[in-house]
Design an enzyme around this catalytic site. Structure first.
Site, PDB file in Angstrom:
ATOM      1  N   TYR A  16       0.632  -0.768  -0.091  1.00 36.91           N
ATOM      2  CA  TYR A  16       0.206  -0.019  -0.225  1.00 36.91           C
ATOM      3  C   TYR A  16       1.175   1.111  -0.227  1.00 36.91           C
ATOM      4  CZ  TYR A  16      -3.576  -3.361   1.540  1.00 36.91           C
ATOM      5  OH  TYR A  16      -4.480  -4.286   1.087  1.00 36.91           O
ATOM      6  N   ALA A  28       3.619  18.755  -7.156  1.00 37.25           N
ATOM      7  CA  ALA A  28       4.490  19.194  -6.403  1.00 37.25           C
ATOM      8  C   ALA A  28       5.583  18.071  -5.304  1.00 37.25           C
ATOM      9  CB  ALA A  28       3.396  20.072  -5.027  1.00 37.25           C
ATOM     10  N   GLU A  66       4.246  17.213   2.079  1.00 35.28           N
ATOM     11  CA  GLU A  66       3.205  16.167   1.213  1.00 35.28           C
ATOM     12  C   GLU A  66       2.691  15.651   0.737  1.00 35.28           C
ATOM     13  OE1 GLU A  66       1.829  17.993  -2.422  1.00 35.28           O
ATOM     14  OE2 GLU A  66       3.282  19.330  -1.853  1.00 35.28           O
ATOM     15  N   SER A 121      -1.595  23.375   3.124  1.00 34.50           N
ATOM     16  CA  SER A 121      -0.959  23.784   2.582  1.00 34.50           C
ATOM     17  C   SER A 121      -0.137  24.697   3.639  1.00 34.50           C
ATOM     18  CB  SER A 121      -1.613  24.691   1.410  1.00 34.50           C
ATOM     19  OG  SER A 121      -0.435  25.749   0.468  1.00 34.50           O
TER      20      SER A 121
END
Length: 122
Positions: free
Chosen positions: A20, A34, A73, A102
């Site tokens: 996974y 990103a 991220e 963010s």
């Protein structure tokens, strides 16, 4: 309802979890600009950290700050995907969740700059 995969134990659970995780990394790389940019940054900065770090602690801090950006991220991308799965409509709570994710990425990038700056110039 609980996940049917929660019943797995031992080695089978570890093998499934690893799979996974690899799937998650591949999905992030495939779908998140990103994340791809930060992986490129890591490919450049991790060898640079090994070269520029004066000792093991400095190298560890420099590499750790790069990896922290990637971890944050990934979590931010998971939040965004979950919010988008629930609804694509503009909603104040959806915006708040995405903005907070963010902001976490931004803080991890500031941490990277501070750590590298202090170790290189401090």
């Amino acid at each position: 309802m609980e996940s049917p995969y929660k019943g797995k134990t031992g080695l089978r659970r570890l093998i499934n979890a690893f799979g996974y995780s690899v799937d998650g990394l591949a999905a992030a790389y495939r779908n998140e600009d990103a994340f791809r940019q930060e992986v490129l940054m890591a490919v450049i900065m991790i060898p640079l950290a090994i070269y520029l770090g004066n000792d093991a602690i400095a190298k560890t801090l420099m590499i750790g700050s790069v990896l922290l950006v990637i971890i944050v991220e990934l979590l931010n991308s998971a939040i965004e995907a979950t919010v988008d799965r629930i609804s694509l409509e503009n909603h104040q709570l959806a915006k708040r969740a995405k903005d907070i994710g963010s902001a976490a990425v931004l803080i991890s990038l500031i941490n990277l700059v501070v750590v590298w700056g202090l170790l290189i110039f401090g």
